[in-house]
Structures are given as C-alpha cells and as structure tokens.
Motif scaffolding. Structure first.
Motif, mmCIF file in Angstrom:
data_model
loop_
_atom_site.group_PDB
_atom_site.id
_atom_site.type_symbol
_atom_site.label_atom_id
_atom_site.label_comp_id
_atom_site.label_asym_id
_atom_site.label_seq_id
_atom_site.Cartn_x
_atom_site.Cartn_y
_atom_site.Cartn_z
ATOM 1 N N GLU A 128 0.816 -1.216 0.000
ATOM 2 C CA GLU A 128 0.000 0.000 0.000
ATOM 3 C C GLU A 128 0.847 1.263 0.000
ATOM 4 N N LEU A 129 2.044 1.203 0.591
ATOM 5 C CA LEU A 129 2.958 2.343 0.486
ATOM 6 C C LEU A 129 3.383 2.552 -0.966
ATOM 7 N N LYS A 130 3.655 1.463 -1.675
ATOM 8 C CA LYS A 130 4.003 1.560 -3.095
ATOM 9 C C LYS A 130 2.826 2.096 -3.906
ATOM 10 N N ARG A 131 1.656 1.618 -3.622
ATOM 11 C CA ARG A 131 0.463 2.072 -4.335
ATOM 12 C C ARG A 131 0.197 3.555 -4.087
ATOM 13 N N SER A 132 0.564 4.047 -2.903
ATOM 14 C CA SER A 132 0.371 5.460 -2.558
ATOM 15 C C SER A 132 1.515 6.346 -3.023
ATOM 16 N N LEU A 156 -12.513 2.163 8.088
ATOM 17 C CA LEU A 156 -11.796 1.433 9.121
ATOM 18 C C LEU A 156 -10.430 2.096 9.282
ATOM 19 N N TYR A 157 -10.067 2.487 10.519
ATOM 20 C CA TYR A 157 -8.815 3.191 10.788
ATOM 21 C C TYR A 157 -7.848 2.286 11.557
ATOM 22 N N LYS A 181 -9.456 2.380 5.377
ATOM 23 C CA LYS A 181 -9.978 1.644 4.229
ATOM 24 C C LYS A 181 -11.466 1.411 4.431
ATOM 25 N N LYS A 182 -12.187 1.257 3.340
ATOM 26 C CA LYS A 182 -13.591 0.865 3.397
ATOM 27 C C LYS A 182 -13.651 -0.644 3.660
ATOM 28 N N HIS A 187 -7.902 -2.238 -0.675
ATOM 29 C CA HIS A 187 -6.847 -1.231 -0.687
ATOM 30 C C HIS A 187 -7.090 -0.162 0.372
ATOM 31 N N TRP A 188 -5.997 0.507 0.747
ATOM 32 C CA TRP A 188 -6.014 1.443 1.857
ATOM 33 C C TRP A 188 -5.736 2.863 1.355
ATOM 34 N N GLU A 189 -6.109 3.832 2.190
ATOM 35 C CA GLU A 189 -5.810 5.248 1.929
ATOM 36 C C GLU A 189 -4.845 5.746 3.000
#
Length: 439
Positions: A128-132, A156-157, A181-182, A187-189
């Motif tokens: 997820e760090l790569k995706r961000s 979800l936090y 994330k939902k 995937h995460w934000e």
C-alpha cells in the motif's frame, strides 16, 4: 475632476458598506449518522448466556498467509470489527525472509466473516505504500499493532510502524503511518506519516487518536476536516503503554510517567479534551513492574460498558473503572487485582451485555490460559481453565473484539512445534450452546 472624485468616493463608500454588511461564512457543523454506542466503541453487547459460569470453547482459526511470508511472528492484539460484523486482524513480521528480501519487512491485514467462516486477505503495508507513491528503497513497516476501528465516516482506521533502527532514545528509521480503508475494499488510503512508532489507536467515531513512542506522543486526526493535532504526554525508561482510552465525548486518557531525582517513578492517567488540552490527572499508584518499568505493558485490556464507562486492566493485573459520569476523585476507581491471584496478566477484556459482567482472557502461564468472570457489583471473580490445542504453547495479547453472535476473539503467537520461533495464532472463544444473536 471634483465631480469624478465625488462619484468615486460614493462608490467606495457603498462598496465598504456592502463589505461591512456581509457575514462570515458559517462553518459546517459535524453531524454524523447515528451508530450504536457499542459499535462505536469497537465491541458488541449481546444477551447473557443461559449459563454464565461455563467453560468456554476456544478454536484456532486458519491464517491464510501467502507462501512467501516465511518470517511472520505474531498478531500483537491487532484486532477489530466493522459495523457489519466482519472481524479484522493484522499479522506482523520480524527480520527479513531470505526468499523475498527487504520486501518481506511488511505486515498483513485480513478480514474474517464469522457468518460465512471465510477469511480474505486485505493487502499489506509495503504494497500500500508503493500504491500510494510513498515507498522508498529499504523501507520497512513490519508491524500492524493497533486496534482496527470503524469511524463515523464508514472507514476502518488503523496504524502501522517500523522497528528498524530504534533504540533507547531513537525513533525507528521509517516511523509510523495512519491508514484507513472501506470494509469492502482491499486497498487502503494513507492519511498521516509520523516519526514515532504508532503503537495504538482509539476513537469515539469522530476523533481518531494514535499513541506513538518514545515518550507517549499523542496524535489526533479529526475525520470531519482532516485536521491533525499532537501533544507529548511523557514517559520514562522506554516504557510504552500498549493501549490508551477514548470516551464517547472524544476525550483521551493516556498514562503519563515522570521520574524524580531519586529515581522514583510516578504514574498518572492524563485526561485530554478534544482540543488536546490537559483537563485533569488521576493517580495510578499500582502501575508498576517488579523489575523495570520498561517491561510494564501499561494498559493492556479495556472494554466500554452500556453506560459509557470504560473498564481496563494494566499488565500488573489490576482492574480500573473510568467513569464518564463522574469527575474529581471518583472519575477513576481502582478495583485491585481482577484475578484472585495477583499480578495475573489479563490481556483481553470483554463484556456480555455491557452491564454487570466483565470477561477476561489471561495471556497464558505455566498453569495455562484462564477465563475470568468478574462481577463489577460484587467485585469478585471466578476463574475457569481454557484448555485444548488452541492454547497449548501460546500467548494471547490484548483485544476487546466480539462478533454479532457473541463470540470473542483473541490473538497472539504460538510456539512452533519441534522448531525454534513462533507463528501467529488467531482464535475464537465461544460459550457452548449460548451464542445468541446480538440485541
């Protein structure tokens, strides 16, 4: 020329008058959709079982790790649930798996559906760090340590952090991160990066708080406007509380430690409002460790009750009640040891219906893992053994997670049979013939 100046003056006067009459725009008022208090607190109130004093059944649930995840170590109490009843847990790693290299220094998220008995992978931190676009060569984030909470916005936090490079005075090389994330998205934000290791998270639905080490640094993220606040609570000798508390008003409660010139350590529970202003301190006189405060895990278990009060345990075995209705000396009440045997590490804390009874799962010892049934009115406990393959050679860490059917979830690590090292273990505790649908 004079006429032109006169007209100009009149026009300017009208413009100024018009500006003076304009009202400042009103700031939007935060109005979240209604959510039950137990779900906001990350738990579920369910009816009392037909027989309360019953030895629970404990069952190991499979953890479907990818084949290349050969360096997984534990689930450090990193559990939680969403409003739909799905259960979440994070698996942490240690070291570098030779077959994968540095990319193995990550942590994995899973979602478990207790109705369908299905577990689904929900990505991992480095992916997820790569995706961000935040990944840097050599970066690691090997721990998902915090609880997982759904907030009022439906997300979800949770937090992640790294351990590389940390020592007694230095933060880890790659710090920590806040994510959301939902529930129906793998995937995460990414929301926030911190220099500290973000070890714990809690929320009242609007304010998401994070605790970082060293020195008990408290962060706040406001989901209504993405504003971030930060304050240093204070700690000594590398002591890190594994959890902290947040009440329904959005006030945060964090252990604060100080050391005198003679080496005496004092501990209080700091009470902060939603502006991170210190409102009060409450003494925690029994908060200690026989050898070194560094090895004291602080607040380990906690659960909210129906009236909003919060019960919590510390790693020295003591039980406390934090009242949301009282102030002053009655705000925090010490009950003494929750277990009949003092200094018992009760890592996980639950309730049936959120009123009279507390349920505790001990971490494990030579005597085995135990189920503690505590009556808050009588201030007394009954203990029952938790036996079977799910607890053999295992340690379970702090959680407060329940599903809609009234089952309890504990997580930790288990000694690998005939091998050195540990593997993660995730288990469900149920009351025989008494798990009913939630109210």
């Amino acid at each position: 020329m004079k006429l032109a100046l006169g007209v100009t003056a009149i026009v300017l006067l009208l413009l100024v008058s018009g500006c003076e009459k304009q009202e400042a725009p009103q700031q939007a008022v935060y109005q979240p959709a209604y959510r039950p208090a137990d779900l906001t607190a990350g738990t579920k109130f369910t009816p009392l079982p037909a027989k309360i004093v019953t030895t629970p059944e404990i069952k190991i649930l499979p953890v479907p790790l990818p084949a290349y995840a050969t360096n997984v170590s534990a689930i450090w109490g990193a559990t939680g649930r969403d409003d739909a009843g799905n259960i979440y847990y994070g698996v942490s790693t240690a070291g570098v798996a030779e077959s994968v290299g540095n990319d193995s220094r990550t942590a994995y998220l899973f979602q478990y559906n207790p109705v369908l008995d299905i577990t689904t992978a929900q990505s991992d931190v480095l992916s997820e760090l790569k995706r961000s676009g935040l990944y840097r060569p050599g970066m690691g984030q090997n721990k998902l340590h915090s609880k997982f909470y759904q907030a009022d916005d439906g997300y979800l936090y949770f937090t992640s952090f790294d351990e590389e490079g940390e020592d007694d005075v230095t933060n880890p090389t790659w710090g920590g991160h806040l994510w959301r994330k939902k529930p129906d998205d793998i995937h995460w934000e990414h929301l926030l990066s911190a220099e500290e290791a973000l070890v714990a998270l809690n929320t009242n639905g609007r304010y998401v708080y994070m605790l970082g080490y060293w020195d008990h640094v408290l962060y706040q993220y406001d989901i209504s406007n993405a504003a971030v606040k930060r304050t240093v609570v204070g700690s000594v000798k590398n002591h890190v509380s594994r959890n902290f508390l947040v009440d329904s008003q959005g006030h945060a409660y964090v252990p604060a430690l100080t050391e005198s010139a003679t080496g005496d350590i004092s501990v209080v529970l700091n009470h902060y409002n939603e502006q991170l202003q210190l409102l009060a301190t409450y003494p925690l006189a029994d908060y200690n460790h026989p050898n070194h405060i560094k090895y004291h895990h602080g607040i380990v278990g906690y659960t909210a009750m129906r009236n909003g009060d919060i019960f919590f345990t510390t790693s020295d075995g003591n039980l406390y009640q934090l009242s949301t209705r009282e102030n002053g000396p009655q705000k925090l009440v010490a009950y003494g040891s929750m277990h009949p045997q003092k200094n018992t590490y009760i890592a996980s804390l639950f309730s049936f219906e959120g009123q009279e009874y507390l349920l505790g799962a001990t971490q494990g010892s030579k005597a085995g893992m135990e189920w503690v049934i505590y009556h808050t009115g009588l201030k007394s406990a009954i203990t029952l053994p938790l036996s079977g393959p799910a607890v053999k050679r295992a340690d379970y860490w702090g959680t407060n997670t329940k599903d809609d059917q009234g089952n309890f979830y504990v997580a930790g690590w288990q000694l690998i049979s005939n091998e050195a090292g540990y593997q993660p273990v995730f288990s469900k505790i149920s009351i025989p013939a008494a798990s009913a649908a939630g109210n």
